[in-house]
Motif scaffolding. Structure first.
Motif, PDB file in Angstrom:
ATOM      1  N   ALA A  47      -1.684   8.009  -5.555  1.00  0.00           N
ATOM      2  CA  ALA A  47      -2.305   6.715  -5.275  1.00  0.00           C
ATOM      3  C   ALA A  47      -3.506   6.461  -6.186  1.00  0.00           C
ATOM      4  CB  ALA A  47      -2.724   6.645  -3.815  1.00  0.00           C
ATOM      5  N   LYS A  69      -6.211   0.592  -7.062  1.00  0.00           N
ATOM      6  CA  LYS A  69      -7.342   1.525  -7.028  1.00  0.00           C
ATOM      7  C   LYS A  69      -8.047   1.608  -8.382  1.00  0.00           C
ATOM      8  CE  LYS A  69      -6.821   4.500  -3.102  1.00  0.00           C
ATOM      9  NZ  LYS A  69      -5.916   5.446  -2.452  1.00  0.00           N
ATOM     10  N   HIS A 102      -2.691  12.815   2.468  1.00  0.00           N
ATOM     11  CA  HIS A 102      -3.268  11.629   3.107  1.00  0.00           C
ATOM     12  C   HIS A 102      -2.642  11.405   4.491  1.00  0.00           C
ATOM     13  CE1 HIS A 102      -4.426   7.417   3.679  1.00  0.00           C
ATOM     14  NE2 HIS A 102      -5.355   7.652   2.779  1.00  0.00           N
ATOM     15  N   THR A 137       0.825  -1.199   0.000  1.00  0.00           N
ATOM     16  CA  THR A 137       0.000   0.000   0.000  1.00  0.00           C
ATOM     17  C   THR A 137       0.867   1.259   0.000  1.00  0.00           C
ATOM     18  OG1 THR A 137      -0.006   0.201   2.398  1.00  0.00           O
ATOM     19  CG2 THR A 137      -1.726  -1.173   1.441  1.00  0.00           C
ATOM     20  N   THR A 138       0.196   2.375  -0.240  1.00  0.00           N
ATOM     21  CA  THR A 138       0.874   3.667  -0.242  1.00  0.00           C
ATOM     22  C   THR A 138       1.468   3.982   1.130  1.00  0.00           C
ATOM     23  OG1 THR A 138      -0.565   4.492  -1.976  1.00  0.00           O
ATOM     24  CG2 THR A 138       0.487   6.141  -0.591  1.00  0.00           C
ATOM     25  N   CYS A 139       0.763   3.581   2.174  1.00  0.00           N
ATOM     26  CA  CYS A 139       1.290   3.826   3.523  1.00  0.00           C
ATOM     27  C   CYS A 139       2.704   3.270   3.656  1.00  0.00           C
ATOM     28  CB  CYS A 139       0.393   3.170   4.568  1.00  0.00           C
ATOM     29  SG  CYS A 139      -1.155   4.035   4.826  1.00  0.00           S
ATOM     30  N   ASN A 195      -1.324   3.475  -6.655  1.00  0.00           N
ATOM     31  CA  ASN A 195      -1.942   2.207  -6.269  1.00  0.00           C
ATOM     32  C   ASN A 195      -2.610   1.569  -7.483  1.00  0.00           C
ATOM     33  OD1 ASN A 195      -1.210   2.312  -3.608  1.00  0.00           O
ATOM     34  ND2 ASN A 195      -3.192   3.012  -2.852  1.00  0.00           N
ATOM     35  N   ASP A 239       2.738  11.330  -4.174  1.00  0.00           N
ATOM     36  CA  ASP A 239       1.701  10.342  -3.899  1.00  0.00           C
ATOM     37  C   ASP A 239       0.579  10.522  -4.921  1.00  0.00           C
ATOM     38  OD1 ASP A 239      -0.410   8.821  -2.984  1.00  0.00           O
ATOM     39  OD2 ASP A 239      -0.675   9.931  -1.096  1.00  0.00           O
TER      40      ASP A 239
HETATM   41  C1  LIG Z   1      -5.843   5.783  -1.102  1.00  0.00           C
HETATM   42  C2  LIG Z   1      -4.809   6.808  -0.880  1.00  0.00           C
HETATM   43  C3  LIG Z   1      -3.765   6.601   0.025  1.00  0.00           C
HETATM   44  C4  LIG Z   1      -3.689   5.405   0.934  1.00  0.00           C
HETATM   45  O1  LIG Z   1      -3.442   4.280   0.233  1.00  0.00           O
HETATM   46  P1  LIG Z   1      -3.122   2.891   0.947  1.00  0.00           P
HETATM   47  O2  LIG Z   1      -2.636   2.087  -0.197  1.00  0.00           O
HETATM   48  O3  LIG Z   1      -4.378   2.416   1.530  1.00  0.00           O
HETATM   49  O4  LIG Z   1      -2.069   3.132   1.967  1.00  0.00           O
HETATM   50  C5  LIG Z   1      -2.801   7.567   0.116  1.00  0.00           C
HETATM   51  N1  LIG Z   1      -2.859   8.681  -0.620  1.00  0.00           N
HETATM   52  C6  LIG Z   1      -3.841   8.928  -1.483  1.00  0.00           C
HETATM   53  C7  LIG Z   1      -3.852  10.190  -2.279  1.00  0.00           C
HETATM   54  C8  LIG Z   1      -4.869   7.998  -1.639  1.00  0.00           C
HETATM   55  O5  LIG Z   1      -5.863   8.245  -2.505  1.00  0.00           O
END
Ligand SMILES: *Cc1c(COP(=O)(O)O)cnc(C)c1O
Length: 528
Positions: A289, A319, A203, A166-168, A316, A287
């Motif tokens: 994501a 997503k 985020h 994940t982005t985290c 991501n 980011d």
């Molecule tokens: C969804 C999202 C995240 C978190 O993503 P994870 O993969 O759940 O950690 C972070 N930043 C943005 C802009 C997002 O849309």
């Protein structure tokens, strides 16, 4: 004939004789059954309330108190999935799911996921499964090229990419790399001086990463954004915050810029932010994501302009890119910074390939040691759809979001809260639609006209926020759609995110009709 085992339980013979957990024929039979189950689920998904309607604790009341001692047949377990699990699902694959950002699925992504679960290899280093590592290096380069990332982010340049969960995790890893790089210059004793920057729209992953990475809680900056920049981070605001911090003896370390914020899909101006960061020797992570995926379309690529000035970039694929959860693609310009921070070298993992320094050992690019073969599903998606169909997929969502935006604009009771960038529309019922009671100002003496006005506006906004909150809850309670909200600049906005794999125009039109119906009902009770 029943036999008792050593602790007195009856042994089920049929299961004992069939006790190979990977019996190929049973695998085939049960696997087909599961595919049929899921195919039916996709067929039926619109029949279920989109947002689950169960109460907290529902499942404990329905399931046995402990693990069954004897095995149960898959048929029984699947019946329980249908009876007890499905009611507790919020249906992310429903075409009427417009909440958060979508988690798209596809046959290709699913099959890749299946393969990866089937092989179940652990590719922590190259030798532990060369294909896992090599395919990953290839697909991140493919995707990086589709995004027109500068060569410096790709293996074919001097950079490289990795698939994380994940982005985290991606933000935490890059922050750790930046931290250690900086501490090697200024000394580890100075960790308390390091400052991390984002905007108030960044985020929450950034704040969590800063906490885990040992950044002093007082040194986390969420720079304020305003409606005037559509909630994008202003380079001037960033710069003045940095200057203040430097004057206070602190050390600017890390900026997380966002392309497509979670609340409103705002885009931070990468070029000028990277310029500011560069002046202070900071690490910039981008980011993207959600919105990064759309940037494979030439018409959206400009949102990444300036990314060449950043140190790392992530999106991501789970997503908006048809690749099942989880699949965060992270690219870095300087993999050695990541590796210096995250590598370990226990004796039991020593091998010739690693010592030859000709291979990538992905364990050193991430938090965990063990890792899944995620590249398969991304490879399946890239090949099954091709660039052409992937673009078409995302464009169709943007078109549907435009359609919704047009419908909102035609109803004078509503407004679009911020300009739409991708496939998400933020809208709300206007304060003036609420049959506003006349503000009670006659007995508030001594206030200047402006003061009055401000009080009235704030009251209107306050009650407008309440009405919009009520509206959203009533829409979601219907079970027919699911949307979520954001609060930006004190305004409560309803987010309509188009992007479910199965969504079609008719779902968008139905959703808008539903919003109108519920708004009419709420506004009529509200003005009485
Ligand atoms: C969804 C999202 C995240 C978190 O993503 P994870 O993969 O759940 O950690 C972070 N930043 C943005 C802009 C997002 O849309």
């Amino acid at each position: 004939m029943a036999t008792l085992n050593f602790d007195g339980h009856e042994i089920n013979h049929s299961s004992i004789f069939n006790n190979n957990p990977l019996d190929p024929e049973e695998f085939r039979r049960q696997g087909h059954m599961m595919i049929d189950f899921l195919a039916d689920y996709f067929l039926d998904v619109e029949k279920y309330p989109v947002r689950s309607q169960v109460a907290p604790g529902y499942l404990r009341q329905r399931l046995p108190e402990s693990t069954p001692y004897n095995p149960e047949p898959i048929e029984t377990i699947l019946q329980d999935v249908q009876k007890h699990i499905i009611p507790g699902l919020t249906h992310w694959q429903s075409p009427n799911f417009f909440a958060y950002f979508q988690c798209t699925s596809s046959t290709a992504g699913f099959l890749g996921e299946m393969l990866s679960a089937g092989f179940n290899v652990v590719g922590f280093n190259w030798i532990a499964s060369p294909a896992a590592t090599e395919l990953e290096t290839i697909v991140v380069d493919w995707l990086g090229e589709m995004l027109m990332l500068p060569k410096s982010f790709l293996f074919s340049g001097n950079g490289g990419g990795v698939l994380q969960g994940t982005t985290c995790e991606a933000i935490l890893c890059t922050l750790a790399a930046a931290r250690d790089q900086m501490l090697s210059k200024i000394g580890t004793d100075n960790i308390k001086k390091l400052v991390v920057y984002g905007s108030d729209q960044t985020h929450s992953a950034l704040q969590k990463a800063a906490k885990i990475a040992g950044i002093h809680p007082k040194n986390f900056r969420a720079v304020r954004t305003t409606k005037s920049t559509s909630f994008a981070l202003s380079p001037d605001s960033l710069q003045s915050q940095i200057r203040k911090d430097i004057e206070a003896g602190l050390v600017p370390l890390f900026l997380c810029a966002t392309v497509g914020t979670t609340s409103t899909s705002a885009v931070d101006p990468l070029g000028s932010l990277c310029q500011v960061a560069k002046d202070y020797g900071m690490w910039v992570h981008v980011d993207a994501a959600y919105a990064g995926s759309a940037c494979i379309c030439p018409e959206f690529r400009h949102f990444l302009d300036g990314v060449e000035g950043a140190n790392s970039f992530s999106l991501n694929a789970h997503k908006w890119f048809l690749t099942t959860l989880d699949c965060c693609c992270l690219w870095v310009k300087d993999p050695s910074a990541l590796i210096k921070s995250l590598s370990t070298n226990p004796e039991f993992l020593r091998n010739k390939a690693t010592e030859s320094r000709q291979v990538v050992d992905y364990k050193d690019w991430q938090i965990t040691l063990s890792r899944r073969f995620r590249a398969l599903k991304l490879w399946f998606v890239l090949r099954s759809y091709g660039v052409a169909n992937l673009r078409k997929f995302m464009r169709s969502h943007v078109e549907m979001a435009k359609l919704f935006e047009g419908l909102v604009a035609m109803d004078k009771r509503f407004e679009i809260v911020v300009p739409r960038n991708f496939a998400m529309v933020c809208f709300r019922v206007l304060p003036k639609a609420m049959g506003m009671r006349k503000p009670k100002q006659s007995h508030q003496n001594g206030n200047a006209e402006n003061g009055h006005y401000k009080v009235v506006v704030e009251k209107e906004e306050g009650s407008s926020n309440e009405v919009n909150e009520k509206l959203l809850e009533s829409i979601n309670m219907s079970g027919r759609v699911f949307m979520t909200h954001a609060v930006v600049g004190n305004v409560y906005a309803i987010r309509f995110a188009v992007g479910a794999t199965l969504v079609e125009e008719r779902h968008v039109i139905m959703a808008w009709k539903l919003v109108q119906e519920h708004a009419t009902a709420i506004l009529s009770t509200n003005s009485q």
